[in-house]
Design an enzyme around this catalytic site. Structure first.
Site, PDB file in Angstrom:
ATOM      1  N   GLY A   1       0.861  -1.181   0.000  1.00 24.23           N
ATOM      2  CA  GLY A   1       0.000   0.000   0.000  1.00 24.23           C
ATOM      3  C   GLY A   1       0.899   1.233   0.000  1.00 24.23           C
TER       4      GLY A   1
ATOM      5  N   ASP B   1      -1.702   4.659  -6.284  1.00 22.37           N
ATOM      6  CA  ASP B   1      -0.266   4.529  -5.991  1.00 22.37           C
ATOM      7  C   ASP B   1       0.522   5.705  -6.538  1.00 22.37           C
ATOM      8  OD1 ASP B   1      -1.448   1.657  -6.101  1.00 22.37           O
ATOM      9  OD2 ASP B   1       0.358   1.596  -4.859  1.00 22.37           O
TER      10      ASP B   1
ATOM     11  N   ARG C   1      10.126  -1.265  -4.910  1.00 24.09           N
ATOM     12  CA  ARG C   1       8.879  -1.287  -5.685  1.00 24.09           C
ATOM     13  C   ARG C   1       8.795  -0.011  -6.532  1.00 24.09           C
ATOM     14  NH1 ARG C   1       3.563  -3.357  -3.000  1.00 24.09           N
ATOM     15  NH2 ARG C   1       3.173  -3.809  -5.213  1.00 24.09           N
TER      16      ARG C   1
HETATM   17  O1  MRU Z   1       0.441  -4.005  -4.518  1.00 26.29           O
HETATM   18  P1  MRU Z   1      -0.127  -3.273  -3.338  1.00 26.29           P
HETATM   19  O2  MRU Z   1      -0.900  -4.143  -2.405  1.00 26.29           O
HETATM   20  O3  MRU Z   1       0.927  -2.424  -2.629  1.00 26.29           O
HETATM   21  O4  MRU Z   1      -1.163  -2.264  -4.029  1.00 26.29           O
HETATM   22  C1  MRU Z   1      -1.955  -1.434  -3.219  1.00 26.29           C
HETATM   23  C2  MRU Z   1      -2.875  -0.594  -3.998  1.00 26.29           C
HETATM   24  O5  MRU Z   1      -2.953  -0.646  -5.204  1.00 26.29           O
HETATM   25  C3  MRU Z   1      -3.652   0.410  -3.223  1.00 26.29           C
HETATM   26  O6  MRU Z   1      -4.912   0.604  -3.789  1.00 26.29           O
HETATM   27  C4  MRU Z   1      -2.881   1.723  -3.244  1.00 26.29           C
HETATM   28  O7  MRU Z   1      -1.574   1.538  -2.792  1.00 26.29           O
HETATM   29  C5  MRU Z   1      -3.547   2.754  -2.449  1.00 26.29           C
HETATM   30  S1  MRU Z   1      -3.056   2.624  -0.767  1.00 26.29           S
HETATM   31  C6  MRU Z   1      -3.959   3.613   0.220  1.00 26.29           C
END
Ligand code: MRU
Length: 366
Positions: free
Chosen positions: A54, A243, A90
């Site tokens: 996230g 993101d 990431r």
């Molecule tokens: O791959 P992830 O689990 O890190 O992806 C998370 C998301 O896509 C969320 O929707 C995004 O980070 C928003 S967090 C408040």
């Protein structure tokens, strides 16, 4: 956030400030395990393996990771290397680089022996700011939900969300979920359709878990059900996280978000993206230039879960060695986004809309 009735955060320093603790999100919802991060490599691994994930929480973890790195090597070279190491874990969530930049800029001018302590303080400030920003996102977003409830005059407001943009993705409250929690706590009846979010199932494993912990009514749906539900009037509003949002309002979020935006657009359903300003990449205009993480074929070929014998594990769902590709994020163009919910209010997804909330950015550009 409420975890077994207790108010908690997703990341916190140990009492002696020599380590940082996180919830291992790869084990949820079946086991609640706290993991201690003692070194920068621990922090980098936690980000890479998605023990934390996230956008805002990745940023917060990276900030603490840099503080841990500076305990070992606070030289200029140590600082540069640790920032580079953490940043490469990431690629899509801009909060990672944003948080590293804040810590780096906050310590660079200090003598090395003062850097680790200051970095730790800045990491704590980043966390506090994220909690407050997510709270404010919730207050602004709650009013959008209230307006729908007032119009409906009876029955719960049905909200669809994708992936986990909840408190588990942040330090507390969440982005997309914060309006939901604030509406629920204000006595507005809400019901959430939770997309499972293949391939890693963050919706099924994490969003369903946290909505349940908070007592919010919800229904888990397969990723392909959203369009059908929208066609049949079952969805009043879609709220997702992001993101990375460009200066023109294009929003990268978990793969599949774009399809939900298309379906919402076709059915005249408001589609909002909730995010703090740390998620805005002011250097980009067109979202097609956002780097999209490719997480590899295994996540597509295997599903993780609790087996009937009670053990956690994964099962293969395709012929062994089936070619698979796994882009993890997609970009929803601004034209499909009804509005951006930020800590400063709700704005159209456009450069003018964002600048109306962040006018200091226009001055910086001029
Ligand atoms: O791959 P992830 O689990 O890190 O992806 C998370 C998301 O896509 C969320 O929707 C995004 O980070 C928003 S967090 C408040």
């Amino acid at each position: 956030m409420k975890l077994n009735g207790e108010q908690r955060r997703t990341i916190w320093p140990s009492a002696d400030a020599r380590s940082v603790r996180i919830i291992d999100q790869t084990k949820l919802p079946h086991a609640l395990e706290i993991v201690e991060l003692r070194t920068v490599d621990d922090a980098a691994r936690a980000i890479k393996t998605m023990q934390v994930r996230g956008a805002p929480l990745i940023g917060a973890t990276a900030a603490y990771g840099l503080a841990l790195a500076l305990r070992g090597d606070a030289t200029d070279a140590g600082l540069v290397n640790a920032v580079a190491h953490l940043a490469e874990q990431r690629p899509t969530a801009i909060n990672l680089k944003w948080a590293l930049g804040i810590v780096r800029d906050g310590v660079a001018a200090l003598p090395p022996h003062q850097r680790a302590a200051r970095a730790l303080d800045i990491a704590a400030e980043i966390c506090d700011e994220d909690v407050e920003n997510c709270r404010l996102i919730g207050m602004h977003g709650r009013e959008l939900i209230r307006a729908i409830a007032d119009k409906k005059r009876g029955g719960a407001v049905n909200i669809l969300t994708h992936c986990n943009a909840g408190w588990l993705a942040c330090v507390d409250w969440g982005t997309a979920t914060s309006p939901i929690y604030h509406a629920h706590d204000a006595g507005i009846a809400v019901h959430v359709f939770v997309d499972e979010t293949r391939p890693r199932n963050q919706g099924a494993a994490l969003t369903a878990f946290e909505l349940g912990q908070h007592g919010v009514a919800h229904t888990l749906i397969v990723d392909n059900a959203g369009g059908h539900l929208m066609q049949h009037g079952e969805v009043d509003i879609v709220i997702t996280g992001a993101d990375r949002v460009t200066a023109e309002g294009d929003a990268a979020n978990k793969i599949g978000t774009y399809l939900k935006a298309l379906a919402a657009h076709d059915n005249g359903i408001p589609f909002y993206v909730a995010m703090p300003s740390s998620t805005i990449d002011w250097t980009l205009g067109d979202g097609s230039t956002i780097p999209i993480e490719d997480r590899g074929a295994d996540e597509v070929l295997y599903v993780h879960g609790l087996r009937e014998n009670g053990s956690l594990g994964r099962v293969l769902i395709a012929p062994p060695n089936t070619p698979a590709c796994n882009p993890s994020f997609d970009v929803t163009p601004a034209r499909l986004i009804t509005g951006l919910i930020t800590e400063r209010g709700v704005a159209p997804a456009s450069r003018d809309g964002l600048l109306s909330l962040y006018p200091e950015r226009a001055r910086q550009r001029a």
